[in-house]
Design a protein around this motif. Sequence first.
Motif, mmCIF file in Angstrom:
data_model
loop_
_atom_site.group_PDB
_atom_site.id
_atom_site.type_symbol
_atom_site.label_atom_id
_atom_site.label_comp_id
_atom_site.label_asym_id
_atom_site.label_seq_id
_atom_site.Cartn_x
_atom_site.Cartn_y
_atom_site.Cartn_z
ATOM 1 N N THR A 20 0.833 -1.209 0.000
ATOM 2 C CA THR A 20 0.000 0.000 0.000
ATOM 3 C C THR A 20 0.863 1.253 0.000
ATOM 4 O O THR A 20 0.618 2.193 -0.750
ATOM 5 N N GLU A 21 1.905 1.270 0.850
ATOM 6 C CA GLU A 21 2.803 2.420 0.903
ATOM 7 C C GLU A 21 3.516 2.621 -0.434
ATOM 8 O O GLU A 21 3.645 3.750 -0.917
ATOM 9 N N LYS A 80 2.072 9.373 -5.847
ATOM 10 C CA LYS A 80 2.452 10.758 -5.533
ATOM 11 C C LYS A 80 3.564 11.242 -6.454
ATOM 12 O O LYS A 80 3.539 12.380 -6.923
ATOM 13 N N ALA A 81 4.540 10.373 -6.701
ATOM 14 C CA ALA A 81 5.641 10.758 -7.588
ATOM 15 C C ALA A 81 5.117 10.996 -9.000
ATOM 16 O O ALA A 81 5.477 11.990 -9.645
ATOM 17 N N ALA A 82 4.266 10.109 -9.469
ATOM 18 C CA ALA A 82 3.711 10.267 -10.820
ATOM 19 C C ALA A 82 2.884 11.538 -10.921
ATOM 20 O O ALA A 82 2.987 12.285 -11.898
ATOM 21 N N LYS A 83 2.068 11.793 -9.931
ATOM 22 C CA LYS A 83 1.221 12.987 -9.933
ATOM 23 C C LYS A 83 2.072 14.255 -9.964
ATOM 24 O O LYS A 83 1.726 15.242 -10.626
ATOM 25 N N ALA A 84 3.198 14.236 -9.239
ATOM 26 C CA ALA A 84 4.083 15.405 -9.189
ATOM 27 C C ALA A 84 5.014 15.469 -10.399
ATOM 28 O O ALA A 84 5.676 16.484 -10.615
#
Length: 98
Positions: A6-7, A14-18
């Motif tokens: 999950t982590e 988060k990395a992809a979104k950023a």
Amino acid sequence: MNFTDTEEREIKAKAAKAGISIAELLRISAFKLSIVERLTDFEREAIRELMYQGKNLNDQVRACQANAWPSTKRKAEACLDGILAILSKLKVQNSTLL
């Protein structure tokens, strides 16, 4: 150190979104965020009181605007700006990335 499934999914998302690598995300998380101590009970109460007073002052500014009292309005706005500056210093800074 290993991440749970999950982590790991959350970190990748988060990395992809950023638009950055996982390594960059972890570096930002580890080194560029400020660690902020928790507020004491006194500080939380002071913030609540400041917010209450700020609301009262905001109501006074609206009344001044409605009655065209420019001098009083400017003084009230300056006071409110001071309160907001104090609150912004007390506010915990969050990263928009994480």
